[in-house]
Motif scaffolding. Structure first.
Motif, mmCIF file in Angstrom:
data_model
loop_
_atom_site.group_PDB
_atom_site.id
_atom_site.type_symbol
_atom_site.label_atom_id
_atom_site.label_comp_id
_atom_site.label_asym_id
_atom_site.label_seq_id
_atom_site.Cartn_x
_atom_site.Cartn_y
_atom_site.Cartn_z
ATOM 1 N N THR A 378 0.834 -1.207 0.000
ATOM 2 C CA THR A 378 0.000 0.000 0.000
ATOM 3 C C THR A 378 0.866 1.254 0.000
ATOM 4 O O THR A 378 0.577 2.229 -0.712
ATOM 5 N N ASP A 379 1.945 1.248 0.784
ATOM 6 C CA ASP A 379 2.866 2.389 0.781
ATOM 7 C C ASP A 379 3.460 2.593 -0.612
ATOM 8 O O ASP A 379 3.565 3.730 -1.098
ATOM 9 N N ALA A 380 3.842 1.504 -1.276
ATOM 10 C CA ALA A 380 4.425 1.605 -2.610
ATOM 11 C C ALA A 380 3.416 2.165 -3.607
ATOM 12 O O ALA A 380 3.739 3.041 -4.418
ATOM 13 N N ASN A 381 2.175 1.675 -3.561
ATOM 14 C CA ASN A 381 1.153 2.154 -4.487
ATOM 15 C C ASN A 381 0.830 3.628 -4.262
ATOM 16 O O ASN A 381 0.488 4.352 -5.204
ATOM 17 N N LEU A 382 0.958 4.070 -3.032
ATOM 18 C CA LEU A 382 0.736 5.486 -2.727
ATOM 19 C C LEU A 382 1.853 6.344 -3.320
ATOM 20 O O LEU A 382 1.601 7.393 -3.938
ATOM 21 N N VAL A 383 3.093 5.892 -3.152
ATOM 22 C CA VAL A 383 4.242 6.627 -3.693
ATOM 23 C C VAL A 383 4.182 6.683 -5.218
ATOM 24 O O VAL A 383 4.539 7.695 -5.832
ATOM 25 N N LEU A 384 3.704 5.611 -5.859
ATOM 26 C CA LEU A 384 3.627 5.560 -7.324
ATOM 27 C C LEU A 384 2.472 6.383 -7.882
ATOM 28 O O LEU A 384 2.373 6.553 -9.103
ATOM 29 N N GLY A 385 1.600 6.869 -7.002
ATOM 30 C CA GLY A 385 0.489 7.705 -7.445
ATOM 31 C C GLY A 385 -0.783 6.946 -7.750
ATOM 32 O O GLY A 385 -1.783 7.547 -8.179
ATOM 33 N N TYR A 386 -0.811 5.633 -7.548
ATOM 34 C CA TYR A 386 -2.005 4.846 -7.858
ATOM 35 C C TYR A 386 -3.139 5.112 -6.873
ATOM 36 O O TYR A 386 -4.311 4.950 -7.222
ATOM 37 N N LEU A 387 -2.804 5.469 -5.645
ATOM 38 C CA LEU A 387 -3.811 5.694 -4.609
ATOM 39 C C LEU A 387 -3.916 7.180 -4.284
ATOM 40 O O LEU A 387 -2.916 7.915 -4.313
ATOM 41 N N ASN A 388 -5.107 7.593 -3.949
ATOM 42 C CA ASN A 388 -5.404 8.988 -3.617
ATOM 43 C C ASN A 388 -5.376 9.148 -2.106
ATOM 44 O O ASN A 388 -6.239 8.594 -1.415
ATOM 45 N N PRO A 389 -4.412 9.876 -1.538
ATOM 46 C CA PRO A 389 -4.339 9.984 -0.071
ATOM 47 C C PRO A 389 -5.560 10.653 0.558
ATOM 48 O O PRO A 389 -5.859 10.430 1.729
ATOM 49 N N GLY A 390 -6.305 11.444 -0.222
ATOM 50 C CA GLY A 390 -7.482 12.100 0.327
ATOM 51 C C GLY A 390 -8.763 11.337 0.115
ATOM 52 O O GLY A 390 -9.837 11.792 0.533
ATOM 53 N N TYR A 391 -8.681 10.146 -0.552
ATOM 54 C CA TYR A 391 -9.910 9.405 -0.883
ATOM 55 C C TYR A 391 -9.757 7.926 -0.565
ATOM 56 O O TYR A 391 -10.408 7.081 -1.142
ATOM 57 N N PHE A 392 -8.854 7.588 0.362
ATOM 58 C CA PHE A 392 -8.605 6.192 0.706
ATOM 59 C C PHE A 392 -9.781 5.662 1.521
ATOM 60 O O PHE A 392 -10.229 6.292 2.469
ATOM 61 N N ALA A 393 -10.293 4.476 1.124
ATOM 62 C CA ALA A 393 -11.483 3.897 1.764
ATOM 63 C C ALA A 393 -12.624 4.910 1.768
ATOM 64 O O ALA A 393 -13.359 5.055 2.741
ATOM 65 N N GLY A 394 -12.771 5.609 0.625
ATOM 66 C CA GLY A 394 -13.847 6.569 0.491
ATOM 67 C C GLY A 394 -13.666 7.816 1.315
ATOM 68 O O GLY A 394 -14.634 8.542 1.576
ATOM 69 N N GLY A 395 -12.426 8.105 1.723
ATOM 70 C CA GLY A 395 -12.171 9.293 2.535
ATOM 71 C C GLY A 395 -12.396 9.094 4.011
ATOM 72 O O GLY A 395 -12.303 10.035 4.797
ATOM 73 N N THR A 396 -12.677 7.835 4.419
ATOM 74 C CA THR A 396 -12.902 7.567 5.847
ATOM 75 C C THR A 396 -11.598 7.447 6.618
ATOM 76 O O THR A 396 -11.613 7.447 7.846
ATOM 77 N N MET A 397 -10.472 7.296 5.896
ATOM 78 C CA MET A 397 -9.165 7.195 6.536
ATOM 79 C C MET A 397 -8.224 8.213 5.907
ATOM 80 O O MET A 397 -8.233 8.406 4.694
ATOM 81 N N SER A 398 -7.440 8.874 6.719
ATOM 82 C CA SER A 398 -6.405 9.760 6.184
ATOM 83 C C SER A 398 -5.086 8.999 6.161
ATOM 84 O O SER A 398 -4.722 8.348 7.143
ATOM 85 N N ILE A 399 -4.390 9.043 5.034
ATOM 86 C CA ILE A 399 -3.109 8.340 4.921
ATOM 87 C C ILE A 399 -2.038 9.341 4.523
ATOM 88 O O ILE A 399 -2.308 10.367 3.905
ATOM 89 N N ASP A 400 -0.813 9.018 4.873
ATOM 90 C CA ASP A 400 0.297 9.969 4.828
ATOM 91 C C ASP A 400 1.344 9.508 3.812
ATOM 92 O O ASP A 400 2.015 8.483 4.011
ATOM 93 N N VAL A 401 1.489 10.260 2.710
ATOM 94 C CA VAL A 401 2.478 9.925 1.690
ATOM 95 C C VAL A 401 3.895 10.027 2.250
ATOM 96 O O VAL A 401 4.775 9.227 1.913
ATOM 97 N N GLY A 402 4.112 11.011 3.131
ATOM 98 C CA GLY A 402 5.442 11.176 3.712
ATOM 99 C C GLY A 402 5.890 9.965 4.498
ATOM 100 O O GLY A 402 7.045 9.518 4.383
ATOM 101 N N LYS A 403 4.992 9.397 5.297
ATOM 102 C CA LYS A 403 5.347 8.193 6.075
ATOM 103 C C LYS A 403 5.592 7.009 5.153
ATOM 104 O O LYS A 403 6.451 6.160 5.428
ATOM 105 N N ALA A 404 4.833 6.929 4.048
ATOM 106 C CA ALA A 404 5.051 5.845 3.090
ATOM 107 C C ALA A 404 6.431 5.960 2.455
ATOM 108 O O ALA A 404 7.179 4.973 2.357
ATOM 109 N N SER A 405 6.802 7.177 2.035
ATOM 110 C CA SER A 405 8.128 7.391 1.430
ATOM 111 C C SER A 405 9.237 7.100 2.426
ATOM 112 O O SER A 405 10.271 6.511 2.079
#
Length: 699
Positions: A378-405
């Motif tokens: 999931t961290d890799a897919n976020l870094v590659l741009g496949y996942l939207n950090p503001g719309y993960f699980a329909g926006g019910t969860m906030s995820i952090d690109v910085g922590k993934a990197s």
């Protein structure tokens, strides 16, 4: 009045909850993190939120259906009950001896799956039946009492009883069970004649022991689940998904929870078949990828392939014989440890590897910000741009690109690579792992993956399907609506099902047709009785006869569908015609698999099986998708694609805004609350009126 049905699927990372509004033809869904300490808590939390969001009145809920990986995980992690085993004198080591075969011939440090029941918790009693079920020596109550008392004193809370030849006659086992219940009414008892009444001692003991091992856990969990649902006002009761792709009453699940082991993956295969048939795609590779594992199953003529056994808790994932043999009817699938939570690491040679270890939901991937620090898919897919950090699980969860990197950087530095290179490597390794598993699974069944359409589901399936398909040569991908919660949806379109089996040696050329018909009639009566508990919402009941057959002298059995009965009596065809039809049913399947049959060798049927199915009486008809060939992207995001070896400006569409007739060449992303469909530069996507998105990939 509005009628609703609710499906609940507990996975290793997320618990998916879906609600079908039959009147409006609409599906509503929600993802919440799985609460491993108390899975029922996550279920109740998700249900409460969905009920509030949709304005569901509890009295309007007609059906609640559930699937869970809880019991599979209990076997893998050895978190079951303290279990004892009662066998005939001289046979308590069968569970450890097994077949005396090494699953890896050249591994001198071979690690076998340890027995669920240690030697000090195995008891022996006198008494013996022969292979025809006739008594050679009776069982004695005092003998049983002494053996069980010793086991209970050592802490046993669940007992497996597995006596010789009880697949032919369960009289001894049932007598022993009656005596034990009289002395120890709180002790959970599992009888092999009820759980696995088929020949082969080791497999029967293994299956019975596994059922006993998880039975107390299952009873506690299912009781807690019912209490949670009742507290929310849901009084319709709970149906459980079985490994065979059908539903049963919760009381059946309590008796034989071993049949629930593959319930979640089975629901995914059922939903894939359902979605495929919407557009007349009857031959599919169903690819489901969640947070912990990825599964693939073969669907032909609109039906998932069925197997009559599998191995749980393998020491080596692809090594047959390295796990615990379980003899139940199950959807035939292959599963690997590749999901969104799969952790990347360096092996002993310094190479990048991904999985099978998973971060799960606690602490989860690093980007969740819940304490996870290791790099995950999931961290890799976020870094590659496949996942939207503001719309993960329909926006019910906030995820952090910085922590993934940061997490991926921790493994990129020792590898001497850039973060993006490692992130792509992780994505590619997962795709290759799944493609490798797919090649093996399809080839073992004599099929060519290029003849199939890849249907992707799960939170990770649509993200990874584009590159998986290219690796196995598939040119067409189907992504159904609400793909991220497809397994939970599959629970609500699945039929009720009951499978019954017993061992009986029958040679069509010579043996009594009356005896065969009597055996099948008894199995049909048992299957029908199980399904009649659900006749208010499922029906009509359809029964099918099957058998494991072989040519006399062979040790290999082949499962075949038999002609419908009766085989004897006033309504039956003539005896010679019935005998010829039974032999021909086996020979035709044998010839299809092996090309030829041995000359002048009689056919023998070994295990008789009956499968009973009853479809839902009320079918869900999805709301028609409105036309809308023109759709505007909601944003343009930089996304990495291997073809360009760089990030490309990529339009991102909201799936709910894409109408029937939409067509667009890649690269592009299509997002919904449960998943993201990745369409690379070689892909072309179109939206069908059925709700399915179809991607065609160029050569």
């Amino acid at each position: 009045m509005t009628a609703w049905a609710i499906g609940i699927d507990i996975g290793g990372t997320f618990t998916d909850v879906v609600a079908l509004d039959y009147a409006a033809g609409r599906l509503h869904s929600l993802k919440v993190l799985t609460t491993h300490g108390d899975p029922a808590e996550g279920v109740a939390h998700g249900l409460e939120r969905l009920i509030q969001q949709c304005g569901i009145l509890p009295r309007e809920v007609r059906r609640v259906v559930h699937a869970t990986t809880l019991f599979t995980n209990a076997l893998i992690e050895r978190r079951g009950a303290c279990t004892g085993l009662l066998v005939n004198q001289g046979f308590k080591d069968v569970i450890e001896i097994g077949h005396e075969r090494k699953y890896d011939l050249y591994d001198l440090a071979l690690e076998r799956a340890p027995a669920l029941v240690p030697r000090n918790l195995r008891g022996e009693i006198a008494g013996r039946l022969d292979a025809r079920g006739e008594e050679l020596e009776p069982v004695a109550r005092e003998d049983v009492r002494a053996a069980v008392a010793a086991l209970v004193e050592r802490g046993v809370e669940s007992l497996a009883v597995c006596l010789l030849h009880s697949y032919t006659c369960g009289r001894h086992e049932r007598q022993v069970a009656d005596w034990i219940r009289a002395d120890y009414p709180a002790l959970e008892i599992t009888l092999s004649c009820e759980v696995a009444p088929v020949i082969r001692e080791f497999e029967r003991i293994s299956t019975t022991s596994a059922n006993a091992y998880i039975k107390p856990l299952a009873n506690r969990y299912l009781s807690a689940l019912e209490a949670r649902l009742a507290a929310l006002g849901l009084q319709s009761g709970v149906l459980m998904m079985l490994s065979n792709g059908g539903l049963c009453h919760i009381s059946e699940a309590r008796r034989t929870p071993i049949e629930l082991l593959e319930s979640g993956p089975a629901a995914g295969a059922i939903s894939a078949a359902h979605y495929g048939l919407r557009d007349d795609n009857a031959d599919l590779l169903a690819f489901d990828m969640g947070g912990t594992t990825a599964k693939l199953s073969l669907i032909e003529e609109g039906q998932p392939a069925i197997a009559f056994g599998f191995e749980a808790a393998r020491r080596k994932r692809f090594a047959e014989g390295s796990g615990l043999p379980i003899r139940i009817t199950t959807v035939d699938l292959i599963e690997i440890g590749a999901g969104g939570g799969s952790i990347a690491h360096q092996d002993q040679l310094g190479l990048l590897k991904v999985g099978p270890r998973s971060a799960g939901s606690e602490p989860g991937p690093a980007c969740y910000g819940l304490g996870g620090r290791e790099p995950t898919v999931t961290d890799a897919n976020l870094v590659l741009g496949y996942l939207n950090p503001g719309y993960f699980a329909g926006g019910t969860m906030s995820i952090d690109v910085g922590k993934a990197s940061e997490a991926i950087g921790g493994i990129a530095r020792p590898l001497g690579r850039e973060i993006v290179d490692v992130a792509w490597g992780m994505h590619d390794i997962v795709a290759e792992n799944m493609a490798g598993a797919a090649r093996v699974h399809v080839a073992e069944r004599g099929r060519d993956p290029r003849d199939f359409v890849l249907l992707c589901t799960g939170g990770g399936g649509p993200v990874h399907s584009y590159y998986v398909a290219q690796k196995i040569g598939v040119k067409t991908i189907v992504c159904p609506p609400a793909a991220g919660v497809a397994s939970a949806y599959g629970l609500l379109v699945a039929p009720a099902r009951a499978d019954r089996s017993r061992t009986m040696s029958f040679r069509p050329a010579a043996d009594s047709l009356e005896t065969l018909e009597q055996a099948f009639s008894e199995l049909e009566r048992e299957a029908r009785g199980s399904l009649e508990q659900l006749e208010e919402t499922f029906g009509p009941i359809v029964l099918a006869r099957q058998a494991d057959g072989r040519f006399v002298g062979q040790g290999f059995n082949l499962s075949v569908r038999l002609p419908d009965g009766p085989y004897a009596g006033a309504r039956a065809a003539s005896g010679p015609d019935v005998r010829a039809a039974l032999a021909s049913a086996f020979e035709s399947v044998y010839r299809e698999k092996f090309g030829r049959t041995p000359p002048d060798v009689p056919v023998e049927l070994v295990n008789l099986r009956v499968a009973g199915e009853a479809p839902p009486r009320r079918q869900f008809v999805a709301q028609a998708l409105p036309a809308g060939a023109q759709a505007r992207p909601k944003e343009v995001r930089r996304v990495y694609f291997r073809e360009a070896e760089d990030f490309l400006p990529t339009p991102v569409y909201e799936r709910s805004a894409v109408g029937a007739g939409f067509a667009q060449a890649g690269p592009l992303l299509i997002e919904d609350p449960g998943s993201t469909l990745v369409v690379g530069p070689k892909g072309h996507v179109r939206q069908l009126a059925s709700g399915n998105l179809v991607i065609e990939i160029e050569d």
